[in-house]
Design a protein around this motif. Sequence first.
Motif, mmCIF file in Angstrom:
data_model
loop_
_atom_site.group_PDB
_atom_site.id
_atom_site.type_symbol
_atom_site.label_atom_id
_atom_site.label_comp_id
_atom_site.label_asym_id
_atom_site.label_seq_id
_atom_site.Cartn_x
_atom_site.Cartn_y
_atom_site.Cartn_z
ATOM 1 N N LEU A 1 0.903 -1.186 0.113
ATOM 2 C CA LEU A 1 0.074 0.008 0.074
ATOM 3 C C LEU A 1 0.819 1.219 0.089
ATOM 4 C CD1 LEU A 1 -2.932 -0.979 2.490
ATOM 5 C CD2 LEU A 1 -3.058 -0.484 0.198
ATOM 6 N N THR A 2 1.984 1.137 0.813
ATOM 7 C CA THR A 2 2.784 2.295 0.587
ATOM 8 C C THR A 2 3.484 2.461 -0.646
ATOM 9 O OG1 THR A 2 3.200 2.046 3.032
ATOM 10 C CG2 THR A 2 4.720 3.548 2.219
ATOM 11 N N SER A 3 3.798 1.396 -1.124
ATOM 12 C CA SER A 3 4.707 1.547 -2.490
ATOM 13 C C SER A 3 3.697 2.106 -3.539
ATOM 14 C CB SER A 3 5.101 0.161 -2.930
ATOM 15 O OG SER A 3 3.915 -0.598 -3.747
ATOM 16 N N SER A 4 2.300 1.835 -3.464
ATOM 17 C CA SER A 4 1.366 2.595 -4.135
ATOM 18 C C SER A 4 1.354 4.141 -4.213
ATOM 19 C CB SER A 4 0.076 2.164 -3.883
ATOM 20 O OG SER A 4 -0.400 1.357 -5.090
ATOM 21 N N MET A 5 1.501 4.542 -2.789
ATOM 22 C CA MET A 5 1.687 6.001 -2.495
ATOM 23 C C MET A 5 2.901 6.501 -2.953
ATOM 24 S SD MET A 5 1.664 8.327 0.977
ATOM 25 C CE MET A 5 3.409 7.803 1.223
ATOM 26 N N THR A 6 4.107 5.930 -2.843
ATOM 27 C CA THR A 6 5.510 6.372 -3.625
ATOM 28 C C THR A 6 5.383 6.554 -5.078
ATOM 29 O OG1 THR A 6 6.410 4.238 -3.318
ATOM 30 C CG2 THR A 6 6.789 5.895 -1.500
ATOM 31 N N MET A 7 4.556 5.525 -5.857
ATOM 32 C CA MET A 7 4.433 5.377 -7.437
ATOM 33 C C MET A 7 3.725 6.543 -7.569
ATOM 34 S SD MET A 7 5.515 3.496 -9.563
ATOM 35 C CE MET A 7 5.322 4.123 -11.329
ATOM 36 N N VAL A 8 2.485 6.836 -6.937
ATOM 37 C CA VAL A 8 1.512 7.994 -7.310
ATOM 38 C C VAL A 8 2.312 9.450 -7.254
ATOM 39 C CG1 VAL A 8 0.167 8.672 -5.317
ATOM 40 C CG2 VAL A 8 -0.695 8.772 -7.755
ATOM 41 N N PHE B 1 11.147 8.953 -5.823
ATOM 42 C CA PHE B 1 9.947 8.325 -5.600
ATOM 43 C C PHE B 1 10.004 7.042 -6.357
ATOM 44 C CE2 PHE B 1 8.117 12.210 -3.674
ATOM 45 C CZ PHE B 1 8.099 11.460 -2.281
ATOM 46 N N LEU B 2 10.649 6.858 -7.642
ATOM 47 C CA LEU B 2 10.579 5.576 -8.404
ATOM 48 C C LEU B 2 11.559 4.445 -7.480
ATOM 49 C CD1 LEU B 2 11.149 6.543 -12.148
ATOM 50 C CD2 LEU B 2 9.260 5.340 -11.149
ATOM 51 N N PHE B 3 12.643 5.204 -6.830
ATOM 52 C CA PHE B 3 13.702 4.352 -6.140
ATOM 53 C C PHE B 3 12.859 3.674 -5.042
ATOM 54 C CE2 PHE B 3 16.860 3.583 -2.863
ATOM 55 C CZ PHE B 3 17.612 2.753 -3.551
ATOM 56 N N LEU B 4 12.125 4.610 -4.264
ATOM 57 C CA LEU B 4 11.418 4.057 -3.073
ATOM 58 C C LEU B 4 10.355 3.095 -3.431
ATOM 59 C CD1 LEU B 4 10.789 7.123 -1.112
ATOM 60 C CD2 LEU B 4 12.253 5.241 -0.547
ATOM 61 N N LEU C 1 -11.442 0.798 -4.153
ATOM 62 C CA LEU C 1 -11.919 2.010 -4.525
ATOM 63 C C LEU C 1 -11.174 3.265 -4.419
ATOM 64 C CD1 LEU C 1 -15.889 1.714 -3.976
ATOM 65 C CD2 LEU C 1 -14.688 1.873 -6.451
ATOM 66 N N LEU C 2 -10.533 3.417 -3.253
ATOM 67 C CA LEU C 2 -9.976 4.395 -2.784
ATOM 68 C C LEU C 2 -8.522 4.373 -3.760
ATOM 69 C CD1 LEU C 2 -9.659 4.490 1.068
ATOM 70 C CD2 LEU C 2 -10.678 6.247 -0.411
ATOM 71 N N VAL C 3 -8.032 3.179 -3.992
ATOM 72 C CA VAL C 3 -6.725 3.223 -4.822
ATOM 73 C C VAL C 3 -7.240 3.379 -6.511
ATOM 74 C CG1 VAL C 3 -5.054 1.648 -5.817
ATOM 75 C CG2 VAL C 3 -5.346 1.595 -3.304
ATOM 76 N N ILE C 4 -8.323 2.888 -6.835
ATOM 77 C CA ILE C 4 -8.487 3.070 -8.469
ATOM 78 C C ILE C 4 -9.103 4.426 -8.465
ATOM 79 C CG2 ILE C 4 -11.025 1.958 -8.472
ATOM 80 C CD1 ILE C 4 -10.241 0.380 -10.691
ATOM 81 N N LEU C 5 -9.699 4.991 -7.578
ATOM 82 C CA LEU C 5 -10.515 6.421 -8.155
ATOM 83 C C LEU C 5 -9.258 7.609 -8.072
ATOM 84 C CD1 LEU C 5 -13.887 6.127 -6.287
ATOM 85 C CD2 LEU C 5 -13.468 6.277 -8.660
ATOM 86 N N ASN C 6 -8.219 7.260 -6.888
ATOM 87 C CA ASN C 6 -7.465 8.362 -6.644
ATOM 88 C C ASN C 6 -6.159 7.971 -7.093
ATOM 89 O OD1 ASN C 6 -9.218 10.052 -4.435
ATOM 90 N ND2 ASN C 6 -9.392 8.241 -3.696
ATOM 91 N N TYR C 7 -5.615 6.953 -6.853
ATOM 92 C CA TYR C 7 -4.162 6.626 -7.134
ATOM 93 C C TYR C 7 -4.025 6.466 -8.906
ATOM 94 C CZ TYR C 7 -2.165 6.510 -2.453
ATOM 95 O OH TYR C 7 -1.816 6.912 -1.167
ATOM 96 N N MET C 8 -5.237 5.880 -9.346
ATOM 97 C CA MET C 8 -5.143 5.359 -10.630
ATOM 98 C C MET C 8 -6.233 6.710 -11.362
ATOM 99 S SD MET C 8 -5.734 1.357 -10.417
ATOM 100 C CE MET C 8 -5.372 0.777 -12.123
ATOM 101 N N HIS C 9 -6.539 7.555 -10.710
ATOM 102 C CA HIS C 9 -7.130 8.733 -11.202
ATOM 103 C C HIS C 9 -8.350 8.580 -12.095
ATOM 104 C CE1 HIS C 9 -2.706 9.814 -10.995
ATOM 105 N NE2 HIS C 9 -3.395 10.924 -10.087
ATOM 106 N N LEU C 10 -9.272 7.359 -11.712
ATOM 107 C CA LEU C 10 -10.289 6.968 -12.459
ATOM 108 C C LEU C 10 -11.431 8.103 -12.487
ATOM 109 C CD1 LEU C 10 -11.425 4.474 -14.293
ATOM 110 C CD2 LEU C 10 -12.497 3.622 -12.293
ATOM 111 N N LYS C 11 -11.256 8.745 -11.063
ATOM 112 C CA LYS C 11 -12.302 9.872 -11.004
ATOM 113 C C LYS C 11 -12.513 11.007 -11.979
ATOM 114 C CE LYS C 11 -10.565 12.141 -6.849
ATOM 115 N NZ LYS C 11 -11.138 12.290 -5.400
#
Lengths: 197, 90
Positions: free
Chosen positions: A74-81, A98-101, B48-58
């Motif tokens: 989950l944390t890696s998803s944040m660093t990716m975004v 952030f790519l490195f993390l 939903l939180l990941v797909i809408l916000n991190y994947m910018h689906l919204k």
Amino acid sequence: MKDALNMKIESMTLTGTGIPSGKAGVWCFLASEITVFGGLIGSYLVVRLGSGGWPEASAHLSFSLALFNTLVLLTSSMTMVLAFDAVEKGDSKKLRTFLFLTILLGLVFLGVKAFEYAGKLAHGFTPGAGVFWSFYYGMTGLHALHVLAGVIVNIILFMEALGNALKPNEHRVELAGLYWHFVDIVWIFLFPLLYLT
Amino acid sequence: MEGKQHPNYFLIWVWLMVLVVVSVVASLILPKSLASFLIFAVAGIKALLVILNYMHLKYEKPLIYAFVIVPLLFALILTLLLFPDFVFHG
């Protein structure tokens, strides 16, 4: 020069839909991935709900390792975004960080997974030890291969970013991110399916 | 992603962490069926939180929503079609 510029614009726009072709391509690919993991998770549910008493084999799984891996992914998803955010802001130093993390967290996930597998195999819980173990290795193994693929893509992007070769293709960070978040979402469901219930 | 608007990525991460804690606590203290229901509801919210916000689906066009919803429906239909043979067999 003008021709080259036009080609570039064409490759990034899908005529008619207005969606950049790279992004449409990745979402198409993810659509096929949804059916791959959807079919696997669906068959797990069917077998589990259809068996009289689901074997308590999941009690042998290491809950704490899986919980740790959940937090890592989950944390890696944040660093990716945040790497994508750095692209939008034109901050190449933050992009590299952030790519490195993200790569590091992906490798931590795989390391923990390998440690977990080694422990299970040492106790005789092989993929052939029962239907639960077949599903366990099938689902987490396919997922781990996806994490590995994501790490490789991120390493390529990171190397390009180091040499400033990424500049003309920075939209690829968003595309790699879409895939990475998808792999994260798969784990969001695998964790409760295998470890929590 | 259209325009420059974007969610607070860190806040989304905090919510994801809180939801992990909720599902772990639910699995420890609630009766099994109630816990399962809550845990999968929470997993859905996290996805939903990941797909809408991190994947910018919204911020995306309806076509991208179709790329997500259509295969999900196919996977659901495929699974449900197997229920009469494997789950509802007396």
